[in-house]
Enzyme design. Structure first.
Site, PDB file in Angstrom:
ATOM      1  N   LYS A   1     -14.625  -6.897  -6.384  1.00  0.00           N
ATOM      2  CA  LYS A   1     -14.936  -7.041  -4.957  1.00  0.00           C
ATOM      3  C   LYS A   1     -16.447  -7.081  -4.818  1.00  0.00           C
ATOM      4  O   LYS A   1     -17.145  -6.247  -5.408  1.00  0.00           O
ATOM      5  CB  LYS A   1     -14.397  -5.848  -4.153  1.00  0.00           C
ATOM      6  CG  LYS A   1     -12.888  -5.792  -4.073  1.00  0.00           C
ATOM      7  CD  LYS A   1     -12.423  -4.557  -3.319  1.00  0.00           C
ATOM      8  CE  LYS A   1     -10.904  -4.489  -3.310  1.00  0.00           C
ATOM      9  NZ  LYS A   1     -10.411  -3.152  -2.920  1.00  0.00           N
TER      10      LYS A   1
ATOM     11  N   LYS B   1       0.850  -1.197   0.000  1.00  0.00           N
ATOM     12  CA  LYS B   1       0.000   0.000   0.000  1.00  0.00           C
ATOM     13  C   LYS B   1       0.884   1.243   0.000  1.00  0.00           C
ATOM     14  O   LYS B   1       1.734   1.415   0.902  1.00  0.00           O
ATOM     15  CB  LYS B   1      -0.876   0.015   1.253  1.00  0.00           C
ATOM     16  CG  LYS B   1      -1.937  -1.071   1.268  1.00  0.00           C
ATOM     17  CD  LYS B   1      -3.142  -0.670   0.437  1.00  0.00           C
ATOM     18  CE  LYS B   1      -4.309  -1.642   0.648  1.00  0.00           C
ATOM     19  NZ  LYS B   1      -5.432  -1.325  -0.252  1.00  0.00           N
TER      20      LYS B   1
ATOM     21  N   ASP C   1      -9.482  -0.614  -9.570  1.00  0.00           N
ATOM     22  CA  ASP C   1     -10.197  -1.087  -8.379  1.00  0.00           C
ATOM     23  C   ASP C   1     -11.383  -0.154  -8.109  1.00  0.00           C
ATOM     24  O   ASP C   1     -12.506  -0.450  -8.516  1.00  0.00           O
ATOM     25  CB  ASP C   1      -9.240  -1.163  -7.181  1.00  0.00           C
ATOM     26  CG  ASP C   1      -9.915  -1.697  -5.932  1.00  0.00           C
ATOM     27  OD1 ASP C   1     -11.064  -2.154  -6.040  1.00  0.00           O
ATOM     28  OD2 ASP C   1      -9.314  -1.658  -4.832  1.00  0.00           O
TER      29      ASP C   1
END
Ligand code: MG
Length: 367
Positions: free
Chosen positions: A267, A162, A243
Site C-alpha cells: 500500500k 473483514k 499487511d
C-alpha cells in the site's frame, strides 16, 4: 518543470455503507489533497487519508510534515530529476509515510505530465484494465451474507471478508458466507491483527476441515508479531499475507527470507509512496513471491497511483484490492482512473490523467 509551491485541499465523500473492521468504523472518505505547483503551470495531484492506528499519520501531521519539513527541501527542484527528488523526500525525516506518499504521488503525476505519458507507461507499460475485489465489512452473519450476495450481483468475483473480532463467531461468519457464495467468488480473509498465532492455526484448520477453500488469510496477528506470523505460515496450507507487518522494502526482505509470509500486501500509504512500492514489487518478483496492491479507505487520487503501479508490475502484483473509491457515493475526480465496481480503467491522460476535482476545499494556514 520546476516545483514552485505546494498547497493543500480537503476532499470528503460519504460512503454507501459504513466501513467496519476489527480496528475502526467510519462513514466517509476523508482525504488531504496535495497540489504541487510548477513553473510550467502544470499541477501535480497527490492525496492521503488519516490512518492513526495503521501508519500513525493524521491530516494535521501530513500537512505539517510536508509544509514545514519536506517542502523547503524540494522547492525549486526539477521534476526531471525524479530519483533525486524521491530520495530527498524519503530522506527528509523518518516515518510520516502518508505525507511522503501523498507528495510522491503528486511528483510522479507531474513526471508523467512532463513526458506527456500515462504513469503506468512511464513505469514500463501494461494493460490499462484491472479487476478489484470488494471489502465486506465485519458485522452480523446475516448482514455479511447479504452484502456478499449483493457484491456477486454487482459483478464482483473476489470478496475480501473483514473479520478478527471473536474467533468462534468469525469462523461461523466465514462458513456462512462460503456456503451462500457457493463457489461464485474467491474468498480472501482480512483479520486485521485480530487473532493470536495459535488462534489462527486453529481457525485455518477448522475452516479447512469444514471444506472452506480460502485464497488467503491476511494479517491474522499483531503487526509487530513476526514470529507469530512465521508460526502460522509454517503450519497452515492457506497462504498467509502480510499487511500491517510490511511497510518498508527491508521489512519485506526479512518477511520473505525468514518464511514469515507467503504474500505481501503493498500500500502506498505504508511504503511512503511509489519509489519504495516499486522496490518492494521488484524484490518480491526476485523471490517469486506474489503481491497484492491495496489501499486505505481513501479516494481515487491516491488509489489511481496504486492502480498505475499495479498495471506496470502486473506479473508480480497479481491481486488487486483497490475498492476504496468504489465504496464512496460518487467520485469527485474527473479524468483520472475510472473506478466502476469491480472494473478499474486507467485513462490515457498524462500522469494520473486527472482533469478536475469537484468540491475540493482549499486549506489555508492553520491545521
Ligand atoms: Mg489489510
Amino acid at each position: 518543470m520546476k516545483i514552485t509551491n505546494i498547497r493543500f485541499g480537503k476532499l470528503s465523500v460519504p460512503l454507501i455503507t459504513p466501513f467496519k473492521t476489527a480496528l475502526r468504523s467510519v462513514s466517509s472518505i476523508e482525504d488531504i489533497v496535495v497540489l504541487v505547483e510548477t513553473d510550467s503551470g502544470e499541477i501535480g495531484y497527490g492525496a492521503a487519508p488519516s490512518t492513526p492506528v495503521i501508519t500513525g499519520d493524521t491530516h494535521g501531521s501530513i500537512m505539517h510534515a510536508i509544509d514545514r519539513v519536506i517542502k523547503p527541501q524540494i522547492i525549486g527542484m526539477d521534476i526531471a530529476d525524479l530519483n533525486q527528488l524521491t530520495q530527498r523526500i524519503q530522506g527528509s525525516m523518518v516515518a510520516n509515510y502518508s505525507a511522503k506518499a501523498a507528495l510522491e504521488i503528486a511528483i510522479y503525476d507531474l513526471w508523467g505530465k512532463l513526458y506527456k505519458a500515462p504513469l503506468y507507461k512511464m513505469l514500463g507499460g501494461g494493460s490499462p484494465q484491472l479487476e478489484t475485489d470488494i471489502t465486506i465489512s465485519v458485522d452480523d452473519i446475516d448482514k455479511m451474507v447479504a452484502d456478499s450476495l449483493l457484491a456477486l450481483e454487482q459483478g464482483f468475483s473476489i470478496l475480501k471478508i473483514k473479520i478478527g473480532k471473536d474467533i468462534h463467531a468469525d469462523i461461523e461468519r466465514v462458513k456462512a458466507i462460503y456456503q451462500a457464495v457457493n463457489g461464485a467468488a474467491q474468498i480472501r480473509l482480512d483479520v486485521n491483527q485480530g487473532w493470536t498465532a495459535k488462534q489462527t492455526v486453529f481457525a485455518a484448520k477448522a475452516l479447512d476441515n469444514a471444506g472452506v477453500q480460502l485464497e488467503l488469510i491476511e494479517q491474522p496477528v499483531k503487526s509487530h508479531d513476526i514470529d507469530g506470523m512465521r508460526y502460522v505460515t509454517q503450519r497452515v496450507s492457506t497462504p498467509i499475507m502480510a499487511d500491517e507487518s510490511a511497510f518498508s522494502p527491508k521489512q519485506v526482505i526479512e518477511l520473505i527470507q525468514t518464511g514469515a509470509a507467503d504474500i505481501i500486501n503493498i500500500k502506498l500509504m505504508k511504503t511512503a509512496g511509489l519509489s519504495n512500492a516499486i522496490k518492494i514489487a521488484d524484490i518480491a518478483a526476485l523471490y517469486d513471491v506474489e503481491c497484492m496492491i491495496g489501499c486505505m479507505l481513501e479516494g481515487s487520487i491516491g488509489v489511481a497511483a496504486a492502480a498505475h503501479l499495479a498495471a506496470a508490475r502486473a506479473s508480480v502484483i497479481c491481486k488487486i484490492d483497490l475498492d476504496g473509491p468504489a465504496l464512496g457515493q460518487y467520485d469527485p475526480v474527473q479524468g483520472g482512473v475510472e473506478f466502476n465496481l469491480a472494473s478499474i480503467s486507467l485513462s490515457g491522460g498524462a500522469g494520473l490523467g486527472i482533469q478536475s476535482i469537484k468540491g475540493l476545499q482549499e486549506i489555508n494556514g492553520e491545521w
